[in-house]
Design an enzyme around this catalytic site. Structure first.
Site, PDB file in Angstrom:
ATOM      1  N   HIS A  60       0.818  -1.217   0.000  1.00 33.81           N
ATOM      2  CA  HIS A  60       0.000   0.000   0.000  1.00 33.81           C
ATOM      3  C   HIS A  60       0.849   1.264   0.000  1.00 33.81           C
ATOM      4  CE1 HIS A  60       0.403  -0.209   4.503  1.00 33.81           C
ATOM      5  NE2 HIS A  60       0.361   1.098   4.389  1.00 33.81           N
TER       6      HIS A  60
ATOM      7  N   ASP B  20       0.154  -7.559   1.449  1.00 38.64           N
ATOM      8  CA  ASP B  20       0.612  -6.173   1.607  1.00 38.64           C
ATOM      9  C   ASP B  20       2.132  -6.087   1.576  1.00 38.64           C
ATOM     10  OD1 ASP B  20       0.234  -3.451   1.813  1.00 38.64           O
ATOM     11  OD2 ASP B  20       0.195  -3.448   4.007  1.00 38.64           O
TER      12      ASP B  20
ATOM     13  N   SER C 153       4.922   2.661   7.891  1.00 32.62           N
ATOM     14  CA  SER C 153       4.526   1.566   7.003  1.00 32.62           C
ATOM     15  C   SER C 153       5.706   1.048   6.196  1.00 32.62           C
ATOM     16  CB  SER C 153       3.453   2.045   6.019  1.00 32.62           C
ATOM     17  OG  SER C 153       2.179   1.724   6.466  1.00 32.62           O
TER      18      SER C 153
END
Length: 519
Positions: A166, A196, A269
């Protein structure tokens, strides 16, 4: 991963610093070591006085009274100094082509799995956080530029980098910045939304790399450490403990997440999660947050899963996942009582896709899958994680609970294709008394329209069945795993049960077991 306006960030304070017993000079030193002021952490990492070997990062233990042992914290400074060089900052830019696109890292309501409480699901965020031209988070109209930042880490000396899918989604350009301030335009070799995980490549050589650990060795309570770029503050170090393992989140991923209380925020992230030996055991991916920031619930992708995906992407440019071809739902106590299960655990099969590997293997609606190749299935979410991370063509042994007995079924897994294992919702609620349904047999044209061989139409619903979520227009197909074709069979099933029933209902083409407590 929203980066705040740097002009507005005037100072960083440490609340309640006096209660910590720190003098002003010691407080400044502590903040500098944590990378909270002036980029001190990056300077420390690149200092010519830093030693690659550093000091031992193993914890030390000292006996205390009784049967307990006092364990000191790992040497986080040594881990940060040695491993931080391989952690990178990732900047992305692109043009959003879908207006008001929803998703876990966008504003608005995410797409909910059937039966998921939206008050719970809306707080799960993938925290890359893309930013529009006015600094606004969320979906933007077509043609709007979006920018964002995330983290990643180098896994090979020739420039292979792991991050989150993402982070680089919809990116037209990906820039990787190293701790020595060099910048490279990265190529996205591939990404896998199901886990992911994304793999990047930069044209460089002799780069620092992280050491890979084994997440299966982690225990709840072990120390872990994260390095990343929260809110754009590069090489920020935070630490905490493993809170839980094998977490299934309310999304469509196959990942049994590592839950920690490490402080991770937008920008973390894709960054690494280290164990107390300085080995990467996970990729920080999601947080549970009411505010969009840290609230003590962080989730990381186990590195063994990411490494498998990396190998597939490097070799072929994409990742493949196996599928079984069933729709499943959670087993609660009422369903466990209905199926005479010893404990409310497993994945209840509410539908078997025709022609799927599950169908070929002989799985049936009403089966409860209790284990796969000896790996226990406790929550229904455990099954997609185990199956999805397999390889198409693999043979698996399924322990299945059927008609009050345990059986073994062998299935050959297929490829994901367009359909995946789905998790069905559950509208069940408690109820007491008799069943409370007015039923009639399906007419031939109704059977054809519904695509079923037999069943009973619910004309009116009241009492326990209505409280459990059954409503007029539903089609009752089976009770406790046995097909029903007439009212007498329903009456017999109710008479034979002294506690609860599991009704297989079809509604708008979807099948689901509804547990009804009747006594």
């Amino acid at each position: 991963m929203n980066q705040p306006d740097q002009k507005r960030v005037t100072r960083v304070t440490a609340p309640h610093s006096r209660s910590l017993g720190l003098s002003p000079s010691r407080l400044v030193m502590a903040l500098a070591a944590a990378g909270l002021i002036g980029g001190a952490a990056a300077t420390f990492v690149n200092s010519p006085h830093a030693h690659a070997a550093a000091t031992s990062v193993a914890t030390t233990a000292a006996p205390v009274a009784g049967n307990y042992v006092a364990v000191s914290a790992p040497d986080f400074a040594a881990i940060a100094e040695r491993e931080g060089k391989a952690v990178v900052n990732i900047s992305v830019s692109g043009v959003r082509t879908v207006a008001n696109r929803g998703g876990p890292d966008m504003q608005g309501t995410p797409s909910l799995p059937p039966g998921m409480d939206p008050r719970f699901f809306e707080f799960f965020k993938r925290f890359q956080g893309q930013q529009g031209p006015n600094g606004l988070q969320g979906g933007q109209p077509d043609g709007q530029m979006t920018r964002g930042q995330g983290s990643g880490f180098i896994v090979s000396k020739d420039g292979i980098i792991l991050t989150n899918a993402h982070v680089v989604r919809d990116a037209d350009e990906v820039t990787v910045k190293l701790t020595d301030r060099r910048e490279f335009i990265a190529k996205v070799l591939g990404s896998d939304p199901k886990t992911d995980v994304a793999v990047l490549k930069i044209e460089a050589s002799d780069l620092p790399v992280v050491r890979i650990g084994n997440p299966r060795d982690l225990k709840v309570g072990n120390w872990v450490l994260a390095i990343g770029s929260p809110f754009g503050f590069e090489n920020t170090v935070t630490a905490g403990v493993v809170s839980a393992k094998g977490r299934s989140l309310p999304d469509d991923s196959f990942v049994p997440f590592i839950q920690t209380d490490v402080a991770v925020n937008p920008g973390n992230s894709g960054g690494p999660l280290f164990n107390d030996r300085g080995e990467v055991v996970g990729i920080n991916s999601q947080i549970f947050s009411r505010s969009g920031g840290y609230q003590g619930l962080s989730f990381a992708i186990p590195i063994d899963i990411a490494s498998k995906v990396r190998g597939q992407i490097v070799a072929t440019g994409s990742a493949t996942h196996a599928r079984l071809g069933v729709t499943i739902q959670e087993v609660n106590q009422v369903l466990a009582d209905s199926f005479k299960l010893p404990t409310p655990a497993g994945a209840l099969v509410s539908n078997v896709e025709a022609g799927s590997p599950a169908d070929t293997a002989g799985l049936k609606t009403g089966d409860v899958i209790r284990s796969v190749d000896g790996r226990e299935i406790v929550s229904s979410g455990d099954l997609p994680a185990v199956i999805g991370l397999g390889t198409p063509g693999d043979k698996v042994q399924l322990e299945v609970w059927r008609q009050g007995q345990s059986q073994t079924v062998t299935a050959t897994l297929g490829g994901t294709g367009d359909k995946d294992t789905q998790v069905a919702g559950n509208d069940a609620g408690p109820g007491q008394g008799t069943l409370g349904l007015a039923l009639r047999p399906l007419q031939p044209q109704e059977r054809e329209q519904a695509g079923v061989a037999s069943g009973l139409v619910v004309q009116q619903a009241g009492g326990p069945a209505a409280r459990a979520g059954v409503r007029a227009g539903d089609v009752l197909l089976a009770i406790n795993g046995k097909a029903v074709t007439d009212i007498a069979q329903v009456q017999a099933a109710v008479a034979a049960s002294d506690k609860s029933l599991a009704l297989l209902i079809q509604r708008e083409g979807n099948k689901i077991f509804v547990p009804v407590r009747i006594g």
